[in-house]
Design an enzyme around this catalytic site. Sequence first.
Site, PDB file in Angstrom:
ATOM      1  N   ASP A  13       0.765   4.295  -2.721  1.00 19.23           N
ATOM      2  CA  ASP A  13       0.399   5.637  -2.144  1.00 19.23           C
ATOM      3  C   ASP A  13       1.473   6.715  -2.602  1.00 19.23           C
ATOM      4  O   ASP A  13       1.145   7.815  -2.886  1.00 19.23           O
ATOM      5  CB  ASP A  13       0.469   5.706  -0.553  1.00 19.23           C
ATOM      6  CG  ASP A  13      -0.661   5.017   0.096  1.00 19.23           C
ATOM      7  OD1 ASP A  13      -1.459   4.782  -0.580  1.00 19.23           O
ATOM      8  OD2 ASP A  13      -0.866   5.020   1.234  1.00 19.23           O
ATOM      9  N   LYS A  50     -35.525 -15.787  -7.301  1.00 19.04           N
ATOM     10  CA  LYS A  50     -35.531 -15.227  -6.179  1.00 19.04           C
ATOM     11  C   LYS A  50     -35.326 -16.152  -5.025  1.00 19.04           C
ATOM     12  O   LYS A  50     -36.252 -17.054  -4.862  1.00 19.04           O
ATOM     13  CB  LYS A  50     -36.597 -14.207  -5.701  1.00 19.04           C
ATOM     14  CG  LYS A  50     -36.866 -12.977  -6.787  1.00 19.04           C
ATOM     15  CD  LYS A  50     -35.495 -12.015  -6.669  1.00 19.04           C
ATOM     16  CE  LYS A  50     -35.549 -11.370  -5.540  1.00 19.04           C
ATOM     17  NZ  LYS A  50     -36.267 -10.059  -5.693  1.00 19.04           N
ATOM     18  N   LYS A  58     -27.615 -12.737  -8.558  1.00 19.74           N
ATOM     19  CA  LYS A  58     -28.181 -11.522  -8.407  1.00 19.74           C
ATOM     20  C   LYS A  58     -27.768 -10.808  -7.328  1.00 19.74           C
ATOM     21  O   LYS A  58     -27.981 -10.762  -6.373  1.00 19.74           O
ATOM     22  CB  LYS A  58     -29.670 -11.510  -8.358  1.00 19.74           C
ATOM     23  CG  LYS A  58     -30.339 -10.346  -8.836  1.00 19.74           C
ATOM     24  CD  LYS A  58     -32.199 -10.900  -9.005  1.00 19.74           C
ATOM     25  CE  LYS A  58     -32.696  -9.483  -9.236  1.00 19.74           C
ATOM     26  NZ  LYS A  58     -32.646  -8.317  -8.337  1.00 19.74           N
ATOM     27  N   LEU A  97     -36.060  -7.254 -14.374  1.00 14.79           N
ATOM     28  CA  LEU A  97     -36.052  -8.675 -14.548  1.00 14.79           C
ATOM     29  C   LEU A  97     -37.476  -9.097 -14.003  1.00 14.79           C
ATOM     30  O   LEU A  97     -37.891  -8.756 -13.075  1.00 14.79           O
ATOM     31  CB  LEU A  97     -35.134  -9.386 -13.945  1.00 14.79           C
ATOM     32  CG  LEU A  97     -33.660  -9.373 -14.417  1.00 14.79           C
ATOM     33  CD1 LEU A  97     -32.471  -9.916 -13.816  1.00 14.79           C
ATOM     34  CD2 LEU A  97     -33.686  -9.821 -16.194  1.00 14.79           C
ATOM     35  N   CYS A 155     -64.492   2.779  -3.357  1.00 14.89           N
ATOM     36  CA  CYS A 155     -65.468   4.118  -2.997  1.00 14.89           C
ATOM     37  C   CYS A 155     -65.432   4.791  -4.318  1.00 14.89           C
ATOM     38  O   CYS A 155     -64.445   5.384  -4.730  1.00 14.89           O
ATOM     39  CB  CYS A 155     -64.594   4.914  -1.939  1.00 14.89           C
ATOM     40  SG  CYS A 155     -65.244   6.550  -1.848  1.00 14.89           S
ATOM     41  N   GLU A 172       3.770   1.484  -1.300  1.00 14.33           N
ATOM     42  CA  GLU A 172       4.493   1.971  -2.715  1.00 14.33           C
ATOM     43  C   GLU A 172       3.330   2.384  -3.525  1.00 14.33           C
ATOM     44  O   GLU A 172       3.388   3.519  -4.313  1.00 14.33           O
ATOM     45  CB  GLU A 172       4.800   0.559  -3.063  1.00 14.33           C
ATOM     46  CG  GLU A 172       5.706   0.713  -4.423  1.00 14.33           C
ATOM     47  CD  GLU A 172       6.911   1.509  -4.489  1.00 14.33           C
ATOM     48  OE1 GLU A 172       7.336   1.903  -5.430  1.00 14.33           O
ATOM     49  OE2 GLU A 172       7.461   1.259  -3.052  1.00 14.33           O
ATOM     50  N   ASP A 198       0.685  -1.308  -0.037  1.00 21.33           N
ATOM     51  CA  ASP A 198       0.222   0.026   0.006  1.00 21.33           C
ATOM     52  C   ASP A 198       0.874   1.270  -0.025  1.00 21.33           C
ATOM     53  O   ASP A 198       0.623   2.387  -0.610  1.00 21.33           O
ATOM     54  CB  ASP A 198      -1.055   0.087   1.250  1.00 21.33           C
ATOM     55  CG  ASP A 198      -1.887  -0.973   1.331  1.00 21.33           C
ATOM     56  OD1 ASP A 198      -2.130  -1.753  -0.036  1.00 21.33           O
ATOM     57  OD2 ASP A 198      -2.773  -1.110   2.141  1.00 21.33           O
ATOM     58  N   CYS A 257     -65.192   9.045   3.459  1.00 20.56           N
ATOM     59  CA  CYS A 257     -66.162   9.859   3.061  1.00 20.56           C
ATOM     60  C   CYS A 257     -67.465   9.459   3.285  1.00 20.56           C
ATOM     61  O   CYS A 257     -68.433  10.140   3.108  1.00 20.56           O
ATOM     62  CB  CYS A 257     -66.162  10.493   1.581  1.00 20.56           C
ATOM     63  SG  CYS A 257     -66.561   9.148   0.638  1.00 20.56           S
ATOM     64  N   ARG A 306     -29.872   3.861 -12.654  1.00 17.89           N
ATOM     65  CA  ARG A 306     -30.927   3.476 -13.546  1.00 17.89           C
ATOM     66  C   ARG A 306     -32.342   4.227 -13.619  1.00 17.89           C
ATOM     67  O   ARG A 306     -32.689   4.620 -14.478  1.00 17.89           O
ATOM     68  CB  ARG A 306     -31.542   2.020 -12.739  1.00 17.89           C
ATOM     69  CG  ARG A 306     -32.573   1.549 -13.808  1.00 17.89           C
ATOM     70  CD  ARG A 306     -32.919  -0.058 -12.938  1.00 17.89           C
ATOM     71  NE  ARG A 306     -34.128  -0.538 -14.060  1.00 17.89           N
ATOM     72  CZ  ARG A 306     -35.557  -0.338 -13.741  1.00 17.89           C
ATOM     73  NH1 ARG A 306     -35.645   0.349 -12.679  1.00 17.89           N
ATOM     74  NH2 ARG A 306     -36.190  -0.977 -14.438  1.00 17.89           N
TER      75      ARG A 306
HETATM   76  S1  IVH Z   1     -29.322  -8.457 -15.780  1.00 18.12           S
HETATM   77  C1  IVH Z   1     -32.421  -6.811 -18.994  1.00 18.12           C
HETATM   78  N1  IVH Z   1     -27.643  -9.719 -14.062  1.00 18.12           N
HETATM   79  O1  IVH Z   1     -31.294  -6.878 -10.777  1.00 18.12           O
HETATM   80  C2  IVH Z   1     -31.980  -7.305 -17.780  1.00 18.12           C
HETATM   81  N2  IVH Z   1     -29.307  -7.995 -13.453  1.00 18.12           N
HETATM   82  O2  IVH Z   1     -34.143  -7.067 -11.421  1.00 18.12           O
HETATM   83  C3  IVH Z   1     -30.753  -6.413 -17.136  1.00 18.12           C
HETATM   84  N3  IVH Z   1     -29.007  -7.567 -11.089  1.00 18.12           N
HETATM   85  O3  IVH Z   1     -31.676  -3.720 -12.377  1.00 18.12           O
HETATM   86  C4  IVH Z   1     -30.327  -7.184 -15.577  1.00 18.12           C
HETATM   87  N4  IVH Z   1     -27.477  -8.904 -10.451  1.00 18.12           N
HETATM   88  O4  IVH Z   1     -29.472  -4.155 -11.384  1.00 18.12           O
HETATM   89  C5  IVH Z   1     -28.763  -8.710 -14.416  1.00 18.12           C
HETATM   90  N5  IVH Z   1     -26.367 -10.662 -12.739  1.00 18.12           N
HETATM   91  C6  IVH Z   1     -27.165  -9.671 -12.932  1.00 18.12           C
HETATM   92  C7  IVH Z   1     -27.821  -8.950 -11.725  1.00 18.12           C
HETATM   93  C8  IVH Z   1     -28.862  -7.926 -12.204  1.00 18.12           C
HETATM   94  C9  IVH Z   1     -28.209  -7.935 -10.086  1.00 18.12           C
HETATM   95  C10 IVH Z   1     -29.963  -6.336 -10.805  1.00 18.12           C
HETATM   96  C11 IVH Z   1     -30.025  -5.231 -11.845  1.00 18.12           C
HETATM   97  C12 IVH Z   1     -31.270  -5.084 -12.489  1.00 18.12           C
HETATM   98  C13 IVH Z   1     -31.997  -5.658 -11.261  1.00 18.12           C
HETATM   99  C14 IVH Z   1     -33.358  -6.492 -12.201  1.00 18.12           C
END
Ligand code: IVH
Length: 722
Positions: A90, A364, A168, A136, A476, A88, A86, A461, A189
Amino acid sequence: MRPLNRVASAAGGSFATRFFSLGGFRGEEKELRDMSFCRKLRYNKLYKGGITLDKKTDAKRIEELRDLIDEHNYYYHVLDSPRISDREFDRLMRELLELEEMHPDLVVPHSPSRRVGGKPVSEFEEARHAVPMLSLDNVFSETELEEFCRRAGRNLGRDHFSLVGEPKIDGLAVSLYYEGGVFHRGATRGDGYTGEDITHNLVTIGSLPLRLKEEVTIEARGEVFISRENFLKLNRAREKESLPLFANPRNAAAGSLRQLDPAVAAKRPLDMFVFSLLDLEGELGLQSQWQALQRLQGLGFKVNPHVSLLQGISEALEYCRGLEERRRELSYEIDGAVLKVNEFELQRSLGFTSRAPRWAVAYKFSSEEQLTRIEDIQVSVGRTGVITPVALLEPVFLSGSLVKRASLHNLQLMEEKDVKIGDRVVLHKAGDVIPEVVEVLHKERDGNEKHFQMPPHCPSCCSELKNLPGEVAIRCINPACPAQVVERIIHFASRSAMDIAGLGEALAAQLYETGLVRDVGDLYSLRKSDLVNLERMGEKSAENLLAALEKSKENPLHRLLFGLSIRFVGERVARIIAAHFNHLQAVAAASCEELLLLEEIGPKIAASVTEFFKQPETGAVLRKLEEAGVNFFEHRPEVAGEEGESLRDRVFVLTGTLQNFTRAEIKEIIEAKGGRVAGSVSRNTDYLLSGDNPGSKLQKAEEWGVKVITESEFQKMADLEP
Ligand code: IVH
């Protein structure tokens, strides 16, 4: 991990102190001792001997230093295997900073010296995405994942295709634009179409290359995150300084990227993985996601090491199971696996739905669950009058927050689950955000549970509640219902609608209760004198709110349309309608038949839109908005007037390499002239703009009978000098 930050050093103690004491190094004895012989000589000449420096030699050394620093930065942050100490490192950085200070004209945007955090920005600039950043679709079980794979197979007409499995990452999506191999701009995004320019903060991330290993023009997309360990250290340090703690690593990363001052971001242990590569110039010849990941890695990006090329459904399932099992072993948070059809040709033929690709899915992981009890059930009134039963719960901690309420959605679902007041229930967070009752423990009932009866009248209401034919929801239908009005104000001001900062739930309720605002049109006649009398409203906040209201008048039509709370008109539909009619009065005058001609607009939406604009209350709101000078155009005529709109509603698809423009430039030109760029050829495509070495789109265009034009034909068509 070796971060470029002070907080982590202070927090952990085990971190190196890169850039820790950049402030006052000049002239310090110790620094002099650490300097290389040549530098010492120059130092002495400059400060002691007063001899002018040889600029050419310095320029050469600056280049050398940049290369060296980039290289060692890469070893450290991307490969996780440092080759120098580190200390070096720096020293190299200090030498560079010192030389750049002496020769400000030699400073370039890709200099690694930017990583320490440059000048603060005064506000975030908008950054339009050349290609929308979609999200996604999620699946929550193996059966659903199998169904996704089968559906893709059916649509492709083949049993076998390869997939790429990726973790993910639970962080923040960013887009990174490189021109000729140099990092130019990075953005969040945002709403998928427009994000915020956060270049100043992104350059501080050690694992983000400022220069690529090839001079290519590309966009890379990935996820910025903070590792679990660094998150804990960061919070510990904040605790010591009595600063508010971050709820989770994701919030900490998001908060760090939304800083105006990059010096703050530079102190946060941000890291990133990159997973998408957009070949903006069509120069890379990539054919699959797997190749794209390898290319990203070759260009110098950090690609997740747990990605895998999978053959078929069983390997995909195996991958997800494996990843879920190892989830806790990773040093960062992941909330699932992403499965992507590997070959780009197959991806193209599967295409997209309005919000997500059909060639990818997020599997998920099951989220945390907690047991609790329903103490009562009440109803809430939504902005379109829908009545939602809400369970009031015995408070319980779930995935990082205290949960007291959970929506029960509607009576039908409640009956299906057989929910009663007093029931013990299993709670989880849908999408890790919204608390939801997943199961009622019927066996634990003791007979004291009470049946929930939907009240016959609106709790706000008192008008009679209706179950309109063909609808599950109970509503309503009094448009002047106070609860609905307040919800509509909140929605109107929300980020995806008119984005009026400072106008949240509490203020919306106050504005209604004090009689200052009865519909969203009244917001624009608020005066400072009205506002300063409200609770918790100082002079400064009143001024800020008025400024935010003023700014919101400039929003394009789709935001306004979405903000008006028309039933079934979400963001996507609002964009489609706004793009077609271009002016609010034209939308208001549209017939059901005209609306039905638009893609994705069905009878339910068309009827709801025409019904909305027939209401006398709507007319009154529109008049107020018009008088206040709220913009009703999607594209203002001065920007895209008769003349400027020579490509109005024309849909273009691009293929091959263009000589005079980048893809992003072409897209900008087409859009400025009222046209649109689509990713793949379909029956809706008007023109295929074909450059050198066109791809398979050319063949497809010929099959569909789509007109193919050359770059110079395009230039004529767009009234551009050839
Ligand atoms: S692909 C059109 N790959 O998950 C497809 N997304 O729910 C673009 N994310 O906004 C996404 N890891 O930010 C992709 N290995 C991965 C990912 C990933 C996390 C996030 C990404 C996206 C969100 C979608």
